[in-house]
Scaffold this motif. Structure first.
Motif, PDB file in Angstrom:
ATOM      1  N   TYR A   1      16.697  -3.275   5.121  1.00  0.00           N
ATOM      2  CA  TYR A   1      15.978  -3.047   3.863  1.00  0.00           C
ATOM      3  C   TYR A   1      14.762  -2.140   4.086  1.00  0.00           C
ATOM      4  CZ  TYR A   1      18.664  -6.747   1.557  1.00  0.00           C
ATOM      5  OH  TYR A   1      19.667  -7.505   1.020  1.00  0.00           O
ATOM      6  N   TYR A   2      14.029  -2.392   5.140  1.00  0.00           N
ATOM      7  CA  TYR A   2      12.853  -1.576   5.446  1.00  0.00           C
ATOM      8  C   TYR A   2      13.256  -0.133   5.741  1.00  0.00           C
ATOM      9  CZ  TYR A   2       8.583   0.021   7.755  1.00  0.00           C
ATOM     10  OH  TYR A   2       7.468   0.721   8.112  1.00  0.00           O
ATOM     11  N   LEU A   3      14.314   0.028   6.521  1.00  0.00           N
ATOM     12  CA  LEU A   3      14.796   1.378   6.817  1.00  0.00           C
ATOM     13  C   LEU A   3      15.278   2.073   5.546  1.00  0.00           C
ATOM     14  CD1 LEU A   3      16.695   0.573  10.129  1.00  0.00           C
ATOM     15  CD2 LEU A   3      14.517   1.808   9.893  1.00  0.00           C
ATOM     16  N   GLY A   4      15.876   1.312   4.638  1.00  0.00           N
ATOM     17  CA  GLY A   4      16.284   1.866   3.354  1.00  0.00           C
ATOM     18  C   GLY A   4      15.093   2.355   2.546  1.00  0.00           C
ATOM     19  N   ALA A   5      14.021   1.575   2.555  1.00  0.00           N
ATOM     20  CA  ALA A   5      12.798   1.992   1.852  1.00  0.00           C
ATOM     21  C   ALA A   5      12.224   3.260   2.467  1.00  0.00           C
ATOM     22  CB  ALA A   5      11.770   0.868   1.875  1.00  0.00           C
ATOM     23  N   LEU A   6      12.185   3.325   3.786  1.00  0.00           N
ATOM     24  CA  LEU A   6      11.687   4.538   4.448  1.00  0.00           C
ATOM     25  C   LEU A   6      12.545   5.746   4.098  1.00  0.00           C
ATOM     26  CD1 LEU A   6      10.721   3.228   8.009  1.00  0.00           C
ATOM     27  CD2 LEU A   6       9.215   3.671   6.050  1.00  0.00           C
ATOM     28  N   ALA A   7      13.852   5.553   3.994  1.00  0.00           N
ATOM     29  CA  ALA A   7      14.749   6.654   3.630  1.00  0.00           C
ATOM     30  C   ALA A   7      14.438   7.157   2.224  1.00  0.00           C
ATOM     31  CB  ALA A   7      16.205   6.207   3.741  1.00  0.00           C
ATOM     32  N   ILE A   8      14.183   6.259   1.303  1.00  0.00           N
ATOM     33  CA  ILE A   8      13.834   6.664  -0.061  1.00  0.00           C
ATOM     34  C   ILE A   8      12.515   7.415  -0.073  1.00  0.00           C
ATOM     35  CG2 ILE A   8      13.077   5.789  -2.312  1.00  0.00           C
ATOM     36  CD1 ILE A   8      15.246   3.589  -1.959  1.00  0.00           C
ATOM     37  N   ILE A   9      11.530   6.874   0.609  1.00  0.00           N
ATOM     38  CA  ILE A   9      10.207   7.508   0.649  1.00  0.00           C
ATOM     39  C   ILE A   9      10.320   8.921   1.254  1.00  0.00           C
ATOM     40  CG2 ILE A   9       7.918   7.403   1.740  1.00  0.00           C
ATOM     41  CD1 ILE A   9       8.265   4.248   1.457  1.00  0.00           C
ATOM     42  N   ASN A  10      11.021   9.054   2.363  1.00  0.00           N
ATOM     43  CA  ASN A  10      11.197  10.365   2.987  1.00  0.00           C
ATOM     44  C   ASN A  10      11.967  11.318   2.089  1.00  0.00           C
ATOM     45  OD1 ASN A  10       9.774   9.855   5.334  1.00  0.00           O
ATOM     46  ND2 ASN A  10      11.554   9.092   6.419  1.00  0.00           N
ATOM     47  N   ASN A  11      12.965  10.818   1.385  1.00  0.00           N
ATOM     48  CA  ASN A  11      13.726  11.644   0.455  1.00  0.00           C
ATOM     49  C   ASN A  11      12.837  12.170  -0.658  1.00  0.00           C
ATOM     50  OD1 ASN A  11      15.380  11.651  -2.303  1.00  0.00           O
ATOM     51  ND2 ASN A  11      16.743  12.275  -0.648  1.00  0.00           N
TER      52      ASN A  11
ATOM     53  N   LYS B   1      11.642   3.525 -14.845  1.00  0.00           N
ATOM     54  CA  LYS B   1      10.707   2.578 -14.237  1.00  0.00           C
ATOM     55  C   LYS B   1      10.502   2.768 -12.743  1.00  0.00           C
ATOM     56  CE  LYS B   1      12.658  -0.823 -17.327  1.00  0.00           C
ATOM     57  NZ  LYS B   1      13.515  -1.985 -17.385  1.00  0.00           N
ATOM     58  N   TYR B   2      11.503   3.327 -12.057  1.00  0.00           N
ATOM     59  CA  TYR B   2      11.494   3.338 -10.595  1.00  0.00           C
ATOM     60  C   TYR B   2      11.740   4.734 -10.052  1.00  0.00           C
ATOM     61  CZ  TYR B   2      11.909  -1.654 -11.359  1.00  0.00           C
ATOM     62  OH  TYR B   2      11.682  -2.942 -11.778  1.00  0.00           O
ATOM     63  N   GLN B   3      11.254   4.940  -8.833  1.00  0.00           N
ATOM     64  CA  GLN B   3      11.496   6.202  -8.143  1.00  0.00           C
ATOM     65  C   GLN B   3      12.679   6.094  -7.173  1.00  0.00           C
ATOM     66  OE1 GLN B   3       7.997   5.123  -8.543  1.00  0.00           O
ATOM     67  NE2 GLN B   3       8.417   6.291 -10.393  1.00  0.00           N
ATOM     68  N   GLY B   4      13.134   4.874  -6.898  1.00  0.00           N
ATOM     69  CA  GLY B   4      14.256   4.687  -5.991  1.00  0.00           C
ATOM     70  C   GLY B   4      14.815   3.282  -6.080  1.00  0.00           C
ATOM     71  N   ILE B   5      16.018   3.121  -5.523  1.00  0.00           N
ATOM     72  CA  ILE B   5      16.689   1.825  -5.514  1.00  0.00           C
ATOM     73  C   ILE B   5      17.230   1.559  -4.109  1.00  0.00           C
ATOM     74  CG2 ILE B   5      18.657   0.468  -6.361  1.00  0.00           C
ATOM     75  CD1 ILE B   5      18.567   2.150  -8.933  1.00  0.00           C
ATOM     76  N   ILE B   6      17.000   0.336  -3.636  1.00  0.00           N
ATOM     77  CA  ILE B   6      17.673  -0.189  -2.458  1.00  0.00           C
ATOM     78  C   ILE B   6      18.686  -1.187  -2.999  1.00  0.00           C
ATOM     79  CG2 ILE B   6      17.444  -1.565  -0.355  1.00  0.00           C
ATOM     80  CD1 ILE B   6      14.463  -0.642  -0.318  1.00  0.00           C
ATOM     81  N   ILE B   7      19.932  -1.046  -2.605  1.00  0.00           N
ATOM     82  CA  ILE B   7      20.956  -1.963  -3.090  1.00  0.00           C
ATOM     83  C   ILE B   7      21.769  -2.543  -1.943  1.00  0.00           C
ATOM     84  CG2 ILE B   7      22.581  -0.068  -3.531  1.00  0.00           C
ATOM     85  CD1 ILE B   7      23.700  -1.803  -5.874  1.00  0.00           C
TER      86      ILE B   7
ATOM     87  N   GLY C   1       0.799  -1.217   0.000  1.00  0.00           N
ATOM     88  CA  GLY C   1       0.000   0.000   0.000  1.00  0.00           C
ATOM     89  C   GLY C   1       0.838   1.276   0.000  1.00  0.00           C
ATOM     90  N   THR C   2       2.134   1.142   0.198  1.00  0.00           N
ATOM     91  CA  THR C   2       3.037   2.294   0.217  1.00  0.00           C
ATOM     92  C   THR C   2       3.938   2.316  -0.998  1.00  0.00           C
ATOM     93  OG1 THR C   2       3.068   2.236   2.633  1.00  0.00           O
ATOM     94  CG2 THR C   2       4.809   3.496   1.555  1.00  0.00           C
ATOM     95  N   ALA C   3       4.496   1.151  -1.340  1.00  0.00           N
ATOM     96  CA  ALA C   3       5.410   1.067  -2.477  1.00  0.00           C
ATOM     97  C   ALA C   3       5.310  -0.310  -3.118  1.00  0.00           C
ATOM     98  CB  ALA C   3       6.839   1.330  -2.033  1.00  0.00           C
ATOM     99  N   ASP C   4       5.444  -0.332  -4.436  1.00  0.00           N
ATOM    100  CA  ASP C   4       5.555  -1.582  -5.174  1.00  0.00           C
ATOM    101  C   ASP C   4       7.041  -1.878  -5.340  1.00  0.00           C
ATOM    102  OD1 ASP C   4       2.772  -1.977  -5.603  1.00  0.00           O
ATOM    103  OD2 ASP C   4       2.839  -0.468  -7.197  1.00  0.00           O
ATOM    104  N   LEU C   5       7.405  -3.137  -5.147  1.00  0.00           N
ATOM    105  CA  LEU C   5       8.812  -3.527  -5.181  1.00  0.00           C
ATOM    106  C   LEU C   5       9.065  -4.550  -6.270  1.00  0.00           C
ATOM    107  CD1 LEU C   5       9.300  -4.115  -1.348  1.00  0.00           C
ATOM    108  CD2 LEU C   5       9.855  -2.051  -2.625  1.00  0.00           C
ATOM    109  N   ASP C   6      10.198  -4.403  -6.926  1.00  0.00           N
ATOM    110  CA  ASP C   6      10.716  -5.423  -7.819  1.00  0.00           C
ATOM    111  C   ASP C   6      12.084  -5.817  -7.277  1.00  0.00           C
ATOM    112  OD1 ASP C   6       8.571  -5.495  -9.664  1.00  0.00           O
ATOM    113  OD2 ASP C   6       9.363  -3.744 -10.700  1.00  0.00           O
ATOM    114  N   PHE C   7      12.436  -7.086  -7.450  1.00  0.00           N
ATOM    115  CA  PHE C   7      13.674  -7.612  -6.886  1.00  0.00           C
ATOM    116  C   PHE C   7      14.557  -8.206  -7.976  1.00  0.00           C
ATOM    117  CE2 PHE C   7      10.367  -7.866  -3.696  1.00  0.00           C
ATOM    118  CZ  PHE C   7      10.976  -7.330  -2.568  1.00  0.00           C
TER     119      PHE C   7
END
Length: 144
Positions: A130-140, A65-71, A40-46
């Motif tokens: 990984y979750y904290l990384g996603a939150l960082a992208i969303i906040n950014n 395709k994407y608004q952010g990357i977690i690596i 409900g917050t972000a769609d993820l591809d792996f």
């Protein structure tokens, strides 16, 4: 919002590889848990690969395709100028994550070449990195 999650070398062996260091969760379980947390917050591809060139291609192809990357570049974090350059060439936020506290491990792991190109690096929180990384992208992206 779409986020690409890139996992590098040896991460496919999680759950079997040095569980005393990396824990017992498989990468599939980590990915599934992350997807559930961000529903409900972000769609993820792996993408998971042991090959540096595939990581670079995934980064370079991500912009439309994407608004952010977690690596999690695995060991490439310590020496891949090529991955660092590809991160620098995209205009979307990239957050580097690691399961273990890299600063509490061997000295060579403290050299974080790829992290220099990211908006931040999160390590030491296991799968929650990984979750904290996603939150960082969303906040950014929300300008917070």
């Amino acid at each position: 919002m779409r986020i690409l999650v890139i996992n590098g070398p040896n991460l496919c062996a999680l759950g079997k590889r040095e569980p005393e260091i990396y824990g017992n969760l498989t990468l599939d379980k980590i990915n599934s848990n992350l997807k559930d947390r961000l529903k409900g917050t972000a769609d993820l591809d792996f993408i998971t690969t042991n090959y540096e060139g595939e990581i670079i291609s995934a980064i370079l192809d991500s912009v439309e395709k994407y608004q952010g990357i977690i690596i999690n570049p695995g060991a490439y974090a310590h020496y891949s100028i090529a991955i660092m350059d590809s991160i620098r060439s995209v205009s979307i936020p990239v957050v580097e994550v690691h399961l273990t506290n890299i600063n509490g491990r061997e000295n060579f792991r403290k050299n974080m070449v790829t992290a220099e190109a990211c908006i931040g690096c999160i390590s030491g929180f296991g799968e929650f990195s990984y979750y904290l990384g996603a939150l960082a992208i969303i906040n950014n992206l929300q300008g917070k």
